[in-house]
Design an enzyme around this catalytic site. Structure first.
Site, PDB file in Angstrom:
ATOM      1  N   THR A 127       0.816  -1.209   0.000  1.00 40.18           N
ATOM      2  CA  THR A 127       0.000   0.000   0.000  1.00 40.18           C
ATOM      3  C   THR A 127       0.855   1.267   0.000  1.00 40.18           C
ATOM      4  O   THR A 127       1.988   1.254   0.513  1.00 40.18           O
ATOM      5  CB  THR A 127      -0.905  -0.010   1.260  1.00 40.18           C
ATOM      6  N   ASP A 128       0.292   2.365  -0.490  1.00 43.51           N
ATOM      7  CA  ASP A 128       1.002   3.652  -0.420  1.00 43.51           C
ATOM      8  C   ASP A 128       1.107   4.151   1.023  1.00 43.51           C
ATOM      9  O   ASP A 128       1.897   5.046   1.323  1.00 43.51           O
ATOM     10  CB  ASP A 128       0.308   4.709  -1.305  1.00 43.51           C
ATOM     11  N   GLU A 129       0.301   3.538   1.925  1.00 45.26           N
ATOM     12  CA  GLU A 129       0.293   4.022   3.313  1.00 45.26           C
ATOM     13  C   GLU A 129       1.628   3.789   4.019  1.00 45.26           C
ATOM     14  O   GLU A 129       1.905   4.402   5.046  1.00 45.26           O
ATOM     15  CB  GLU A 129      -0.870   3.404   4.092  1.00 45.26           C
ATOM     16  N   TYR A 154      -1.639  -0.773  10.860  1.00 42.82           N
ATOM     17  CA  TYR A 154      -1.841  -1.355   9.520  1.00 42.82           C
ATOM     18  C   TYR A 154      -0.629  -1.078   8.628  1.00 42.82           C
ATOM     19  O   TYR A 154      -0.004  -2.000   8.094  1.00 42.82           O
ATOM     20  CB  TYR A 154      -3.116  -0.796   8.880  1.00 42.82           C
ATOM     21  N   LYS A 158       2.262  -3.643   7.172  1.00 47.64           N
ATOM     22  CA  LYS A 158       2.480  -3.834   5.730  1.00 47.64           C
ATOM     23  C   LYS A 158       3.940  -3.501   5.368  1.00 47.64           C
ATOM     24  O   LYS A 158       4.556  -4.188   4.572  1.00 47.64           O
ATOM     25  CB  LYS A 158       1.523  -2.962   4.905  1.00 47.64           C
TER      26      LYS A 158
END
Ligand SMILES: NC(=O)c1ccc[n+]([C@@H]2O[C@H](COP(=O)([O-])OP(=O)(O)OC[C@H]3O[C@@H](n4cnc5c(N)ncnc54)[C@H](O)[C@@H]3O)[C@@H](O)[C@H]2O)c1
Length: 337
Positions: A127-129, A154, A158
């Site tokens: 994810t970009d997060e 989260y 990741k």
């Protein structure tokens, strides 16, 4: 015939990936390993249950025995890992251990077996997060060189999965590729996520709870654009590389809420502001020029049209929602109204 092990294929993105891939590639067999958590839904692939090139296995990637058995039985040529705990609110509200277990230990189990049995490509869907948060109204976007600065359980879990995956490339030359995509929308998304959640609430004239001032920006991509990018990465992406995936479609949550209400013909007065989420990332924006340049990927779907089609799908499929709700209960118990 080559075999792809798809993990988490009963979730939102994984189920779209399996459907599109099977339609396009009759020369591949797809094995879907999914734990069927609250977010996993066998109905998402009901039409493919008897397909000769598709096999579903119920199992947990965080269980070493289940993962080893799948590798021994199917000897996959490719792995694409979608399996994850994916909802930030749940990671904040007491379920952090599930995120560590699946998003870190689960990834480790997959990598260990991939390394033991060998394969052509391991794609870690991330994810970009992991890049953290951009300043609002800055013109910056996340590139593949942006430093990791995850700010939630989260995104930190990741990020850890990504680091593990990359370490198997550096240490053993396992052909690993990591992708970072922005926020996806489309049909069959578990209704804790913003677009289906707001759609279902607006349909029943319930307030749409917006965190903080509602000005947080997300970069939206239609799920099938993401799936096509992943197909390219799986078949043509370079081992040891990272690809960012995004559709240059940044929008504040409040503007998105207004669009949803307009499509449904509901008043903007349904918008209601609630206390901000702790550590709420302010802005995401993805620079996807590398995957466009190197793998020839481009965005196919237009946001306004696909948002309307997506909303119409939720309006037109109340049985899907009812069945999911009966199985899992309240969709987003963490939004404090
Ligand atoms: N949704 C997005 O906007 C988005 C954006 C970028 C990246 N991603 C990543 O894409 C992947 C898929 O996201 P999604 O939105 O489809 O998620 P989802 O929550 O809809 O689905 C996750 C799936 O994984 C399965 N699963 C969870 N834990 C498991 C375990 N221990 N073993 C086996 N299966 C397990 C669930 O049953 C479910 O089917 C995730 O890795 C996520 O981090 C999502």
């Amino acid at each position: 015939m080559k075999t792809i092990l798809v993990t988490g294929g009963c979730g939102f993105i994984g189920s779209h990936f399996i459907r599109e891939f099977l339609k396009k590639h009759p020369d591949f067999k797809l094995v879907n390993l999914d734990k069927l958590t609250y977010a996993g839904n066998l109905d998402n692939l009901k039409d493919f249950s008897g397909h000769k090139n598709y096999k579903f296995i119920k199992g947990d990637i965080a269980d070493p025995k289940s993962v080893a058995k799948v590798f021994q039985s199917f000897r996959p040529d490719f792995v694409i890992n979608f399996a994850a705990e994916s909802h930030v609110d749940r990671s904040i509200h007491g379920f952090g251990g599930d995120f560590i277990n699946t998003n870190i230990y689960g990834v480790f189990n997959l990598l260990e077996n991939a390394n033991k049995f060998g394969l052509e490509k391991f794609v870690q869907v991330s994810t970009d997060e992991v890049y953290g948060s951009l300043d609002l109204n800055s013109s910056k976007k996340f590139t593949e060189e942006t430093r990791y600065q995850p700010r939630s359980i989260y995104s930190a879990s990741k990020a850890s999965g990504d680091f593990l995956a990359n370490s198997y490339f550096s240490t053993w030359g396992l052909p690993v590729t990591v992708t970072h995509c922005s926020n996806n929308y489309g049909t069959h998304q578990y209704p804790e996520k913003l677009i289906p959640y707001f759609t279902l609430r607006a349909m029943t004239n319930n307030p749409l709870p917006l965190y903080g001032d509602g000005k947080n920006v997300r970069d939206w991509i239609y799920v099938l654009d993401h799936c096509r990018a992943l197909e390219l990465v799986l078949l043509k992406g370079k081992a040891g590389e990272v690809y960012n995936i995004g559709a240059d479609n940044e929008l504040s949550n409040i503007d998105l809420a207004k669009k949803i209400l307009d499509i449904l013909g509901k008043p903007h007065s349904l918008i209601s502001f609630i206390k901000d989420r702790p550590g709420h990332d302010r802005c995401y924006a993805i620079d996807a020029s590398k995957i466009k340049r190197e793998l020839g990927w481009k965005v196919k779907y237009r946001f306004d049209q696909m948002l309307e089609e997506t909303i119409n799908w939720y309006v037109g499929n109340p049985e899907w929602t009812k069945k999911v709700q009966k199985k899992t209960g309240v969709f987003n118990p963490h939004m404090d109204l």
